[in-house]
Design a protein around this motif. Structure first.
Motif, PDB file in Angstrom:
ATOM      1  N   MET A 145      -2.471   0.112   7.704  1.00  0.00           N
ATOM      2  CA  MET A 145      -2.793   0.907   6.500  1.00  0.00           C
ATOM      3  C   MET A 145      -2.570   2.386   6.766  1.00  0.00           C
ATOM      4  O   MET A 145      -1.980   3.108   5.949  1.00  0.00           O
ATOM      5  N   ILE A 197     -12.967   3.094   3.016  1.00  0.00           N
ATOM      6  CA  ILE A 197     -12.664   1.798   3.639  1.00  0.00           C
ATOM      7  C   ILE A 197     -13.707   1.451   4.703  1.00  0.00           C
ATOM      8  O   ILE A 197     -14.171   0.299   4.812  1.00  0.00           O
ATOM      9  N   THR A 213       0.823  -1.207   0.000  1.00  0.00           N
ATOM     10  CA  THR A 213       0.000   0.000   0.000  1.00  0.00           C
ATOM     11  C   THR A 213       0.850   1.247   0.000  1.00  0.00           C
ATOM     12  O   THR A 213       0.457   2.291  -0.538  1.00  0.00           O
ATOM     13  N   LEU A 260      -9.686  -7.906   2.568  1.00  0.00           N
ATOM     14  CA  LEU A 260      -9.347  -8.257   3.946  1.00  0.00           C
ATOM     15  C   LEU A 260     -10.624  -8.364   4.802  1.00  0.00           C
ATOM     16  O   LEU A 260     -10.780  -9.310   5.581  1.00  0.00           O
ATOM     17  N   MET A 267      -8.311  -3.489   1.287  1.00  0.00           N
ATOM     18  CA  MET A 267      -8.981  -3.605   2.591  1.00  0.00           C
ATOM     19  C   MET A 267     -10.321  -4.333   2.435  1.00  0.00           C
ATOM     20  O   MET A 267     -10.751  -5.065   3.350  1.00  0.00           O
ATOM     21  N   TYR A 274     -16.169  -1.685   5.105  1.00  0.00           N
ATOM     22  CA  TYR A 274     -16.238  -2.462   6.363  1.00  0.00           C
ATOM     23  C   TYR A 274     -17.689  -2.606   6.827  1.00  0.00           C
ATOM     24  O   TYR A 274     -18.127  -3.702   7.197  1.00  0.00           O
ATOM     25  N   ILE A 296      -8.857  -6.770  12.588  1.00  0.00           N
ATOM     26  CA  ILE A 296      -9.238  -5.683  11.650  1.00  0.00           C
ATOM     27  C   ILE A 296      -8.623  -4.353  12.086  1.00  0.00           C
ATOM     28  O   ILE A 296      -8.092  -3.597  11.261  1.00  0.00           O
ATOM     29  N   GLN A 324      -4.992  -4.254  11.128  1.00  0.00           N
ATOM     30  CA  GLN A 324      -4.742  -4.003   9.710  1.00  0.00           C
ATOM     31  C   GLN A 324      -5.035  -2.548   9.342  1.00  0.00           C
ATOM     32  O   GLN A 324      -4.315  -1.939   8.530  1.00  0.00           O
ATOM     33  N   MET A 325      -6.065  -2.002   9.993  1.00  0.00           N
ATOM     34  CA  MET A 325      -6.378  -0.605   9.726  1.00  0.00           C
ATOM     35  C   MET A 325      -5.251   0.287  10.213  1.00  0.00           C
ATOM     36  O   MET A 325      -4.910   1.295   9.567  1.00  0.00           O
TER      37      MET A 325
END
Length: 979
Positions: free
Chosen positions: A899, A919, A806, A870, A867, A923, A892, A895-896
């Motif tokens: 990012m 994103i 990313t 994911l 995302m 979600y 989650i 991962q956020m």
């Protein structure tokens, strides 16, 4: 028989005579038959109103002793009958017209015309009205009382006798040559065609002869009767003749007496005066002869004077003297035997002067163009040039400028050759003994040496053109002086004609002397105006530079040449250089010819510029044979382009017209330079992209300065600063108008390349359109190639990256945003240098901007898709159960956070927030779908509480990220809305 028109008994002009008098052709070789005029005043003959009647007839006074046709008196029967023959002959023709009638062929007379009916047409037209008047008067008038009845009886008897004659003899068209008429008069039946016939045929022939003889006697008797009736008129005419002779004798005596008196008056009163006039005329003639001799002496000195003028190159004076002498020979000395060959000699001398002037002008052109170019003097011997041009114009040698044009071509070649020789001789590295050819020696120079040589050539050509312009301007000024003189002369002539039309003519008394052939008034006028005549006439006697012809001349001005004798009025004019010249009026050049000559001279200046440009192009092409010009770097080519542009502008300023040859050669080389320039930078960009690992690069200070210079409004490469200022540390971000841009090294170099394109356009304006096209191609290439490497994951194979992160995507997006930021600036830069008709090319930047925005949007979509995949993977395994928060939500949030950590420092805060909103929407969509799958509803139950706790954990973690604390997540959308 008695009428008002033909009542006179005197022989008159009959109708035939009148015809000959009116219709006779004067070119014929015969004299017309003239009638004797009537001298009787009581009975005038012919037409009374005809004034030529007496002039065409012989005079009784002057022609009384000269035999005329009227002296011939022949009896008509005697003329018709031959006395040598017997009265009765068997043959009618020999009896009547002689023995030789049948055998002799009568030749037509040369003095008599061939008469036809057309000759009587005019006579018939004239006599018909008179005949009608006569008939009308005859019917009105009554017979005279004194008419003799006996005469009338006799006339009736004669008419009766005439009636015995057949009517065929009385016809106006009677002609024996007509076969019908001949057969009617002499029928062949009365003649014997063969011997031995009977007496009947002979008797018939004799009877015919008797009958014709009888007719002849009747006609003769009537003719004699008519003559007897007019005998009284003959006696009257003789009486009138005696009276006329007495009158003429008295008139002759009176004329003799008058002549004697006139002779006495002539001796007493006229002889002396006329003798004075004759002596005055003789004196004037002697003066004229004396002046003529002096003029001849002056003309005799023409050739030596011309030789003297030619020795000092006074061509105009020599030509004026020749023209003056030629006109004097043709007007005042025409027919002089001693000068019979002088005219042709002067013509040959004039031709020689023409050749001398052409040779002199050629020498002048050669000396003027080949003199050292370092001299300050612009015009060489201006007086000599003006004199030559006037002489050539006088002789109508209007193509002399072509000689100057030929010399210009030769001189231009020599200038380049001499410059190359001088430069080669100063370079020690070039061995002239080994390299013989001058072109090969020139190709051995490096760029600075060759550039200095080209600069020297251009400077020489500039001086060369200025010198040509000064010379040609002087020649054109002479042409315009002559043109102005022609116009003034025409205006003066028009004024004089108007004034002369208003003046009254001078009345002079004219009396003609028959013995001298001159006017008497000439004697008085020439005697009164003798000093003026002597002055104006004797001024023609010498040339402008000759001595007086003789010591006994009447006055000093008598031996000077008057220009009016050759009709050459001169006026003084000053050329732009201050040279005063005398312009004569004998330059017979029309305004059209002079204007055309001036235009040709101006065109010659344009040709001089073209010649210099053509020679420069050949010089450039000779150096470019080995690809030398294509190997130049940008700075060298820009310097060369500026030098050539400067020379082109100088020549346009000097000559006033654009020459396209050098500009075309420059454009051709510029196109090659642009191609090479673009290919080099495109290749360089390709190599940079192929080696780019898409990691954030440090920004050196020089790149920051480069960006700052663009921010100041100057799109150009900054000058290198001293070494002391280059010790600044590189920055982490590139600051552009207050915004931080994280970028890669390839984009930094791309910005520098873009500025090089822009600066190249400033240095070489002629390649603006080509550079715009090439720059558009370069920007498109960067966009497409970066898309292949990052979004298309081409960098995995090219560079060897393990994966496209990313961070790589965000960095790529920020680099594209930096390029998009500069596209409007680049567009404005090119727009200011394009012609209005070329503005349509700016659409390339609009297309590029759209492509870049689409690329940036695709990168953003790619980040969201990462995302999204994911979320789909993690939330599909989500179960609502303790503990809280669940492992899925913790993963989650982790991962956020990664990012956010990857893109926060690369993208601006606004873009980061927009990206996380997208994103978050993804979600919520996946969470809502999973909750619906698990049948968890917002009912406040235990499952709802667990989900609410996990969502609160997610919201807290997301808003705890830097820059996202104010983000509106709107998590209530995860629940199904109750209907």
């Amino acid at each position: 028989m008695a009428s008002s028109h033909s009542s006179s008994p005197v022989p008159q002009s009959n109708s035939s005579d009148a015809f000959f008098k009116k219709e006779m052709d004067t070119t014929k070789r015969f004299r017309p038959v003239q009638s004797l005029p009537d001298v009787c005043p009581k009975e005038p003959t012919g037409n009374v109103g005809d004034p030529n009647n007496l002039c065409d007839s012989p005079s009784l006074v002057l022609d009384q002793h000269r035999w005329t046709i009227y002296h011939s008196k022949v009896n008509l029967p005697a003329a018709l009958n031959d006395p040598r023959l017997a009265k009765r002959e068997s043959d009618f023709f020999t009896k009547t017209w002689g023995v030789d009638f049948v055998d002799t062929e009568v030749t037509p007379s040369f003095y008599l015309p061939q008469i036809t009916k057309e000759h009587f047409a005019l006579y018939q037209q004239e006599i018909t009205p008179r005949e009608k008047v006569h008939e009308r008067c005859k019917n009105i008038c009554t017979p005279k009382d004194t008419f003799d009845r006996t005469l009338l009886h006799t006339h009736d008897k004669s008419r009766t006798d005439l009636e015995q004659v057949p009517k065929i003899f009385m016809k106006p068209d009677f002609a024996l040559e007509d076969s019908l008429t001949f057969n009617a008069v002499l029928p062949w039946s009365h003649f014997s065609t063969a011997g031995g016939k009977g007496n009947r045929d002979a008797a018939s022939s004799k009877l015919l002869q008797e009958k014709l003889s009888h007719y002849l006697d009747i006609v003769e008797v009537n003719i004699a009767h008519q003559i007897s009736l007019r005998s009284e008129a003959f006696f009257h005419a003789m009486t009138s003749q005696h009276e006329l002779q007495d009158y003429l004798r008295k008139t002759s005596q009176a004329v003799k007496l008058l002549r004697e008196k006139i002779s006495k008056i002539d001796k007493v009163m006229c002889e002396g005066s006329l003798r004075v006039l004759r002596l005055s005329l003789t004196r004037n003639n002697c003066i004229k002869a004396y002046n003529k001799l002096k003029l001849m002496a002056t003309v005799h000195q023409t050739q030596p004077t011309v030789q003297l003028l030619l020795s000092t190159s006074e061509f105009v004076g020599a030509l004026d003297l020749i023209a003056t002498t030629q006109e004097v020979l043709q007007q005042e000395l025409q027919g002089i035997h001693s000068f019979r060959h002088l005219g042709s000699q002067l013509c040959e001398l004039e031709k020689l002067i023409d050749k001398m002037m052409i040779a002199e002008f050629s020498t002048y052109a050669r000396n003027d163009l080949n003199r050292p170019l370092e001299d300050d003097c612009q015009i060489l011997e201006e007086e000599r040039l003006v004199s030559l041009v006037f002489g050539l114009l006088k002789q109508r040698k209007l193509n002399f400028y072509e000689i100057y044009g030929d010399e210009m071509i030769i001189t231009a070649k020599n200038i380049i050759k001499q410059c190359v020789v001088n430069t080669v001789s100063q370079i020690e590295e070039i061995d002239t003994e080994v390299v013989v050819k001058l072109a090969d020696q020139m190709r051995m120079m490096n760029f600075p040496q060759w550039f200095d040589l080209l600069k020297n050539i251009f400077s020489k050509f500039t001086i060369f053109l200025k010198r040509i312009k000064a010379t040609l301007n002087t020649i054109r000024s002479v042409v315009f002086l002559v043109l102005d003189k022609n116009q003034k002369t025409r205006d003066l002539e028009d004024t004089l004609q108007k004034n002369s039309a208003k003046d009254s003519p001078v009345d002079t008394e004219v009396a003609y002397l028959t013995h001298e052939g001159m006017f008497i008034s000439d004697a008085f006028s020439e005697g009164d105006l003798l000093p003026v005549a002597a002055d104006t006439t004797s001024q023609r006697n010498t040339s402008p530079n000759s001595e007086p012809c003789s010591s006994d001349s009447v006055s000093e001005p008598e031996c000077t040449t008057d220009s009016s004798s050759s009709k050459e009025q001169t006026s003084s004019s000053v050329t732009p250089g201050g040279v005063e010249m005398m312009i004569s009026d004998d330059m017979k050049l029309t305004d059209l010819e002079l204007v055309r000559l001036a235009n040709n001279i101006q065109e010659l200046l344009y040709n001089a510029s073209d010649i210099c440009h053509d020679r420069s192009v050949k010089f450039l092409m000779a150096r470019a044979k080995d690809g030398f010009l294509e190997k130049l770097n940008s700075n060298e080519f820009v310097a060369l382009s500026r030098l050539m542009e400067g020379f082109i502008l100088d020549t346009e300023q000097i000559c006033g017209r654009k020459s396209m040859s050098l500009r075309g050669a420059l454009q051709s080389q510029a196109n090659r330079f642009v191609n090479r320039f673009h290919e080099e930078r495109k290749t360089k960009l390709s190599l940079l992209l192929d080696n780019e690992r898409w990691k954030q690069a440090e920004v050196p200070a020089e790149f920051q300065d480069l960006v700052d210079s663009v921010s100041d409004g100057r799109i150009s490469l900054p000058e290198k600063k001293p070494a002391a200022t280059e010790e600044r540390k590189p920055a982490e971000f590139l600051i552009v108008e207050g915004q931080k841009y994280a970028t890669v090294g390839t984009v930094l170099l791309l910005i520098r390349i873009i500025l090089e394109y822009c600066q190249c356009v400033d240095n070489i304006p002629s390649i603006t359109t080509d550079m715009l096209t090439r720059l558009s191609d370069l920007l498109k290439y960067f966009n497409s190639r970066s898309c292949q490497l990052v979004l298309g994951a081409g960098a995995l194979q090219v560079v060897g990256l393990k994966t496209i992160t990313t961070k790589n995507l965000a960095l790529s997006s920020r680099c594209l945003q930096l390029i998009v930021h500069y596209i409007p600036i680049i567009r404005a830069h090119f727009e200011a240098r394009l012609q209005p008709k070329q503005f349509s090319m700016l659409r390339h930047f609009d297309h590029i901007t759209k492509d870049y925005h689409d690329h940036i949007a695709e990168i953003s979509a790619k980040l969201v898709a990462i995302m999204d995949s994911l979320f789909d993977k993690l939330l599909s395994k989500y179960e609502v159960k303790a503990p809280v928060p669940s492992a899925c939500f913790r993963n989650i949030c982790k991962q956020m956070a990664k990012m956010h950590e990857a893109i926060y420092d690369l993208l601006p805060e606004e873009q980061t927030q927009m990206l996380f909103l997208r994103i978050n929407a993804s979600y919520k969509l996946h969470l809502k779908r999973q909750l619906a799958h698990l049948n968890v509803v917002n009912d406040g139950g235990p499952l709802n509480g667990l989900v609410t706790s996990d969502v609160a954990f997610y919201t807290g973690n997301l808003q705890a990220l830097k820059g996202l604390n104010n983000l509106d997540l709107n998590m209530a959308e995860i629940w199904e809305q109750k209907r």
